[in-house]
Write a protein that holds these residues in place. Structure first.
Motif, mmCIF file in Angstrom:
data_model
loop_
_atom_site.group_PDB
_atom_site.id
_atom_site.type_symbol
_atom_site.label_atom_id
_atom_site.label_comp_id
_atom_site.label_asym_id
_atom_site.label_seq_id
_atom_site.Cartn_x
_atom_site.Cartn_y
_atom_site.Cartn_z
ATOM 1 N N ASP A 56 0.804 -1.026 0.100
ATOM 2 C CA ASP A 56 -0.067 0.122 -0.039
ATOM 3 C C ASP A 56 0.960 1.109 -0.101
ATOM 4 N N ARG B 135 -13.175 0.305 4.451
ATOM 5 C CA ARG B 135 -12.698 0.395 3.212
ATOM 6 C C ARG B 135 -13.884 0.453 2.053
ATOM 7 N N SER B 136 -13.569 0.830 0.886
ATOM 8 C CA SER B 136 -14.159 0.842 -0.205
ATOM 9 C C SER B 136 -14.186 -0.543 -0.586
ATOM 10 N N HIS C 214 -14.343 -1.725 -3.830
ATOM 11 C CA HIS C 214 -13.883 -1.615 -4.988
ATOM 12 C C HIS C 214 -12.258 -1.192 -5.096
ATOM 13 N N SER C 215 -12.168 -0.262 -4.565
ATOM 14 C CA SER C 215 -10.623 0.501 -4.538
ATOM 15 C C SER C 215 -9.874 -0.188 -3.365
ATOM 16 N N GLN D 267 -9.664 1.383 -0.637
ATOM 17 C CA GLN D 267 -9.010 2.684 -0.034
ATOM 18 C C GLN D 267 -9.890 3.110 1.141
ATOM 19 N N LYS E 212 -12.183 4.808 3.929
ATOM 20 C CA LYS E 212 -13.101 5.511 3.819
ATOM 21 C C LYS E 212 -13.022 6.789 4.941
#
Length: 121
Positions: free
Chosen positions: A15, A74-75, A77-78, A80, A82
């Motif tokens: 990451d 976390r999202s 899809h990505s 990432q 939140k």
């Protein structure tokens, strides 16, 4: 053994140029699994920087008291962040002491903590 399989078996997650190896993750989760939810209290941490991960939160809050679990939203899809996380402490006193970290800067962004709430499993 293919090169991709070798890399994926030794590296669990990458990451933003931060590589976390399996041994680090296993050590981290073994520490969390020592406790259960009996008499546990939860605090919600919000306004987190997108680069903050579970390890950062663990390192910030673990000196205050025993942590049962950390859930970083976390999202799907990505993957990432939140910007919100749930931190569960083994004892009410630890969760109450964690409130002193309200508005502290983590990755150059002030975080916001709510009052501790009891967890019921």
């Amino acid at each position: 053994m293919k090169k991709d399989q070798l890399v994926s078996s030794s590296i669990l997650e990458q990451d933003n140029s931060r590589v976390l190896y399996k041994a680090d993750r296993i050590k981290y989760y073994k520490k969390l699994s020592l406790y259960d939810y009996h008499e546990a209290y939860e605090i919600i941490v919000s306004q987190l920087h997108v680069q903050v991960d579970e390890i950062d939160l663990y390192q910030l809050f673990s000196y205050i008291g025993d942590i049962v679990d950390i859930k970083l939203m976390r999202s799907l899809h990505s993957m990432q962040s939140k910007g919100i996380a749930y931190i569960i402490f083994a004892h009410k006193s630890s969760a109450q002491q964690a409130i002193v970290l309200d508005n502290i800067a983590l990755h150059q962004q002030a975080i916001v903590l709510n009052n501790p709430n009891p967890c019921y499993q």
